[in-house]
Design a protein around this motif. Structure first.
Motif, PDB file in Angstrom:
ATOM      1  N   ARG A 186     -82.281 -14.240  -8.751  1.00  0.00           N
ATOM      2  CA  ARG A 186     -83.310 -14.183  -7.718  1.00  0.00           C
ATOM      3  C   ARG A 186     -82.964 -13.163  -6.644  1.00  0.00           C
ATOM      4  N   SER A 198     -94.116 -10.462  -0.752  1.00  0.00           N
ATOM      5  CA  SER A 198     -94.089 -11.712   0.017  1.00  0.00           C
ATOM      6  C   SER A 198     -94.394 -12.907  -0.874  1.00  0.00           C
ATOM      7  N   ILE A 232     -91.259 -13.777  -2.888  1.00  0.00           N
ATOM      8  CA  ILE A 232     -90.281 -14.454  -2.031  1.00  0.00           C
ATOM      9  C   ILE A 232     -90.664 -15.920  -1.864  1.00  0.00           C
ATOM     10  N   GLN A 233     -91.958 -16.189  -1.659  1.00  0.00           N
ATOM     11  CA  GLN A 233     -92.419 -17.568  -1.546  1.00  0.00           C
ATOM     12  C   GLN A 233     -92.105 -18.366  -2.812  1.00  0.00           C
ATOM     13  N   PHE A 280     -87.777 -18.519  -3.398  1.00  0.00           N
ATOM     14  CA  PHE A 280     -86.856 -19.076  -2.409  1.00  0.00           C
ATOM     15  C   PHE A 280     -87.514 -20.197  -1.622  1.00  0.00           C
ATOM     16  N   HIS A 281     -86.670 -21.077  -1.067  1.00  0.00           N
ATOM     17  CA  HIS A 281     -87.143 -22.212  -0.291  1.00  0.00           C
ATOM     18  C   HIS A 281     -86.242 -22.431   0.919  1.00  0.00           C
ATOM     19  N   GLU A 306     -82.994 -20.367   2.546  1.00  0.00           N
ATOM     20  CA  GLU A 306     -82.902 -19.172   1.700  1.00  0.00           C
ATOM     21  C   GLU A 306     -84.153 -18.308   1.851  1.00  0.00           C
ATOM     22  N   ARG A 307     -85.311 -18.940   1.983  1.00  0.00           N
ATOM     23  CA  ARG A 307     -86.542 -18.174   2.165  1.00  0.00           C
ATOM     24  C   ARG A 307     -86.492 -17.417   3.476  1.00  0.00           C
ATOM     25  N   THR A 315     -91.698 -15.316   8.490  1.00  0.00           N
ATOM     26  CA  THR A 315     -91.301 -16.626   7.959  1.00  0.00           C
ATOM     27  C   THR A 315     -92.175 -17.735   8.515  1.00  0.00           C
ATOM     28  N   THR A 343     -94.791 -20.042   6.258  1.00  0.00           N
ATOM     29  CA  THR A 343     -94.053 -21.250   5.879  1.00  0.00           C
ATOM     30  C   THR A 343     -94.940 -22.314   5.256  1.00  0.00           C
ATOM     31  N   VAL A 372     -97.986 -21.939  -2.032  1.00  0.00           N
ATOM     32  CA  VAL A 372     -97.479 -20.812  -2.810  1.00  0.00           C
ATOM     33  C   VAL A 372     -98.568 -20.210  -3.693  1.00  0.00           C
ATOM     34  N   ALA A 393     -88.323 -26.114   5.870  1.00  0.00           N
ATOM     35  CA  ALA A 393     -89.605 -25.460   6.117  1.00  0.00           C
ATOM     36  C   ALA A 393     -90.376 -26.172   7.215  1.00  0.00           C
TER      37      ALA A 393
END
Length: 500
Positions: free
Chosen positions: A17, A129, A132-133, A136-137, A140-141, A397, A401, A405, A494
């Motif tokens: 990733r 973007s 990335i969504q 990662f969570h 890490e996101r 971010t 958030t 997704v 998140a």
């Protein structure tokens, strides 16, 4: 229409990733670099290709225009058909268009290829973007968006320096061609790595997920009508061009009504208007729009002043903004780590630092002799760069958030469209202030000060929005948005980030 589809969960130990993120960041770097690197190559285009002032204007503004037009439709396409495939196609077209720009035999062909290059960049950006969504969570996101923020800040600020180095090394006759050729090795390497590393998330299986051609037409024509007079503000004389702004507003109003109709009928809209019921998304988008109106315009007026008034070469002008670029990268990395714990407070700190840094540059221009501005501006440039980095990645971010997704691509497209419109509006306004003062035979250093103060004004508007949000959150019960959209709050981190 809010989706209840579960988010695909990548394995926690999948280090691919982070390498896949590197591919996305490389593509993002060259696409954003091209928004500013060509500015210092315009005299080379005039000398080596015979490009007129009108052609030079379209080389610069046409890229931003098609970039902005492609963002939301491309983000929606990635949501529907798969972000990996859409990303790779966009990157391939961008790389080929870069080569075609460098090989252009006439100014007309250069403009055509530049428009294609901008549209391809607009295809790539929202997939980054969205990926990335997906990949990662939680913390890490935030870290991944911090790295993306570093790329945004560095690529925008380092463009004039990179262009100056290329022109200085190759010469003015053909230097402009290498400004485009520099994308080729990065683009080819990113394509090869992307084919191997980018994850194959499944596309939407919902049969109602159809593309919305009328929505694309209304949104595209509305954004076009808004951006065209802004990007052509210096080239189109007279006030008739501003008649396009109310036309754009009407078209965007019709787009809003059409999208609401799509939602009522249970059909997937181009932009899910429920996103704007999320305070974090709406406020973050407004902060991004106003901040980019101030942030990107600084390099525009400063580069003009340093080269046309202070007598700096393109390379020396680029070196002057290097401290900002380096500090922006550091600030974005710090902001990515801080935002999970401190939320919107980080954005307030970043915007304050950016405003203070730019006010320091104003003081330098006012108090220091022309030949010493570059050295004297180092400290305020570092402060402003740190503030910029601490602003962009945490705000991104926070804005995304709570976005489901499944809608991440279109949401990222909306966010970045605001950035492009903000940049165009800022350059139009700040440029008008700068050139109007020069036209009235005002001192050039005073014109620059007024331009920079106008940029600071945009940043202060963004700061006021962020401070107002802090006050509202202090009075409001915790996690109201997370409660309304449980499918979007994937992790405790998140939810904590959104509360900030």
């Amino acid at each position: 229409m809010t989706t209840t589809c579960a988010e695909p969960q990548p394995p926690a130990t999948d280090d691919r990733r982070w390498r896949a993120l590197g591919v996305c960041l490389a593509a993002g770097f060259i696409s954003l670099l091209d928004t500013s690197i060509v500015n210092v190559a315009l005299p080379s285009m005039e000398r080596g290709l015979g490009a007129t002032e009108a052609a030079q204007s379209w080389v610069v503004s046409g890229y931003s225009l098609t970039f902005g037009l492609a963002l939301v439709p491309a983000g929606r396409l990635g949501d529907m058909r798969g972000r990996r495939q859409t990303f790779l196609i966009g990157l391939a077209v961008f790389t080929v268009a870069s080569a075609a720009c460098g090989l252009a035999a006439s100014p007309g062909w250069l403009v055509v290829f530049r428009l294609i290059q901008g549209a391809a960049a607009g295809v790539v950006a929202p997939q980054t973007s969205g990926l990335i969504q997906q990949m990662f969570h939680g913390s890490e996101r935030a870290k991944a968006f911090g790295l993306l923020g570093s790329v945004i800040g560095v690529s925008t600020a380092v463009g004039p320096l990179a262009g100056g180095v290329i022109i200085d090394a190759v010469g003015t006759d053909d230097g402009w061609r290498w400004v485009f050729f520099v994308n080729l090795p990065i683009g080819v390497a990113a394509l090869a790595a992307g084919l191997r590393l980018l994850p194959r998330f499944p596309a939407s299986a919902d049969r109602r997920e159809r593309f919305d051609p009328l929505g694309v037409l209304l949104l595209g024509s509305g954004v076009f009508a808004l951006m065209l007079p802004l990007v052509q503000e210096q080239q189109w004389t007279g006030g008739q061009k501003w008649a396009l702004l109310p036309v754009g507003a009407v078209l965007l109003g019709l787009f809003w009504m059409w999208e609401r109709r799509q939602g009522r009928l249970g059909l997937a809209p181009l932009v899910d208007l429920n996103l704007f019921s999320l305070r974090s998304f709406t406020l973050g988008s407004l902060i991004s729009l106003t901040y980019f109106a101030g942030f990107t315009t600084v390099f525009f007026v400063l580069a003009l002043f340093l080269q046309n008034v202070a007598g700096y070469s393109a390379l020396a002008a680029g070196v002057t903004v290097l401290p900002f670029a380096a500090a922006s990268a550091v600030g974005a990395a710090l902001g990515g780590r801080m935002v999970v714990r401190h939320g919107r407070r980080v954005v307030v700190i970043g915007l304050t630092g950016a405003a203070v840094g730019l006010l320091g540059v104003v003081a330098v221009v006012r108090l220091v002799p022309l030949e010493s501005i570059g050295w004297a501006a180092v400290v305020p440039m570092i402060i402003g760069g740190l503030g910029s980095g601490i602003t962009v990645s945490p705000n991104t971010t926070l804005t995304l958030t709570l976005v489901p997704v499944k809608r991440a691509g279109a949401a990222g497209g909306v966010l970045q469209t605001g950035q492009r419109v903000g940049s165009a509006a800022g350059i139009a306004v700040v440029g008008s202030v700068y050139f109007a003062r020069l036209a009235h035979r005002g001192p050039a250093d005073e014109a620059l000060q007024l331009g920079l103060l106008t940029s600071v004004g945009f940043i202060l508007v963004a700061l006021a929005l962020a401070v107002a949000d802090l006050g509202e959150r202090a009075k409001a019960p915790k996690t109201p948005e997370a409660a309304r959209t449980p499918e979007a709050a994937q992790t405790p981190e998140a939810a904590q980030t959104a509360e900030g």
